[in-house]
Design a protein around this motif. Structure first.
Motif, PDB file in Angstrom:
ATOM      1  N   LYS A 100      45.066  31.145   3.085  1.00  0.00           N
ATOM      2  CA  LYS A 100      46.235  30.433   2.586  1.00  0.00           C
ATOM      3  C   LYS A 100      47.155  30.275   3.555  1.00  0.00           C
ATOM      4  N   MET A 101      47.255  31.328   4.497  1.00  0.00           N
ATOM      5  CA  MET A 101      48.436  31.188   5.675  1.00  0.00           C
ATOM      6  C   MET A 101      48.158  29.850   6.426  1.00  0.00           C
ATOM      7  N   MET A 102      46.793  29.536   6.690  1.00  0.00           N
ATOM      8  CA  MET A 102      46.482  28.399   7.426  1.00  0.00           C
ATOM      9  C   MET A 102      46.969  27.138   6.872  1.00  0.00           C
ATOM     10  N   GLU A 110      51.276  21.349   9.786  1.00  0.00           N
ATOM     11  CA  GLU A 110      51.964  21.173  10.962  1.00  0.00           C
ATOM     12  C   GLU A 110      51.171  20.667  12.235  1.00  0.00           C
ATOM     13  N   THR A 111      50.010  21.188  12.395  1.00  0.00           N
ATOM     14  CA  THR A 111      49.125  20.623  13.419  1.00  0.00           C
ATOM     15  C   THR A 111      48.815  19.146  13.170  1.00  0.00           C
ATOM     16  N   GLY A 131      48.676  13.869  15.221  1.00  0.00           N
ATOM     17  CA  GLY A 131      48.465  12.470  14.494  1.00  0.00           C
ATOM     18  C   GLY A 131      47.261  11.939  14.619  1.00  0.00           C
ATOM     19  N   ASP A 132      46.660  10.876  14.874  1.00  0.00           N
ATOM     20  CA  ASP A 132      45.164  10.390  14.916  1.00  0.00           C
ATOM     21  C   ASP A 132      44.462  10.975  15.962  1.00  0.00           C
ATOM     22  N   GLN A 189      48.769  26.613  19.385  1.00  0.00           N
ATOM     23  CA  GLN A 189      47.257  26.699  20.079  1.00  0.00           C
ATOM     24  C   GLN A 189      46.371  25.601  19.633  1.00  0.00           C
ATOM     25  N   LEU A 190      46.295  25.689  18.401  1.00  0.00           N
ATOM     26  CA  LEU A 190      45.283  24.304  17.597  1.00  0.00           C
ATOM     27  C   LEU A 190      45.852  23.181  18.250  1.00  0.00           C
ATOM     28  N   VAL A 191      47.076  22.911  18.425  1.00  0.00           N
ATOM     29  CA  VAL A 191      47.590  21.636  19.057  1.00  0.00           C
ATOM     30  C   VAL A 191      47.109  21.429  20.655  1.00  0.00           C
ATOM     31  N   GLU A 192      47.284  22.526  21.367  1.00  0.00           N
ATOM     32  CA  GLU A 192      46.864  22.529  22.916  1.00  0.00           C
ATOM     33  C   GLU A 192      45.251  22.237  22.774  1.00  0.00           C
TER      34      GLU A 192
END
Length: 106
Positions: free
Chosen positions: A30-32, A38-39, A44-45, A92-95
């Protein structure tokens, strides 16, 4: 998930696909949700983000050896290029996604 396409078809694409293997009863899962939102807004695409409920899709969870939830797996061209279990910060996910998107172009 995209209509008309199977999970296998989606992860085989050139575009990175971040899969969140989760369960409805899982607190960290649920926290994800806001982190994934946000990620998605930041990448974006460059990538697709999909969620797989392990209770509704036990075959997918078994196929990718998901032992705990949440487990995040980044696929590209049908291959696992990154995976991590537990809550992962958006930064971290974005990176990870940006690095994979850059590698794809390179």
């Amino acid at each position: 998930m995209a209509k008309g396409k199977s999970f296998s078809e989606i992860i085989k694409g050139d575009q990175p696909v971040l899969v969140d293997f989760y369960a409805t009863w899982c607190g960290p899962c649920k926290m994800m949700q806001p982190i994934l939102t946000e990620t998605a807004g930041k990448v974006g695409d460059k990538a697709k983000i999909i969620k797989i409920d392990i209770d509704k899709n036990p075959m997918a969870a078994s196929r990718f050896q998901v032992k705990s939830v949440p487990t995040l797996v980044l696929f590209q061209n049908g291959k696992i290029v990154w995976r991590q279990s537990g809550v992962v910060p958006a930064k971290q996910l974005v990176e990870v996604i940006n690095k994979q998107a850059m590698a794809k172009q390179g």
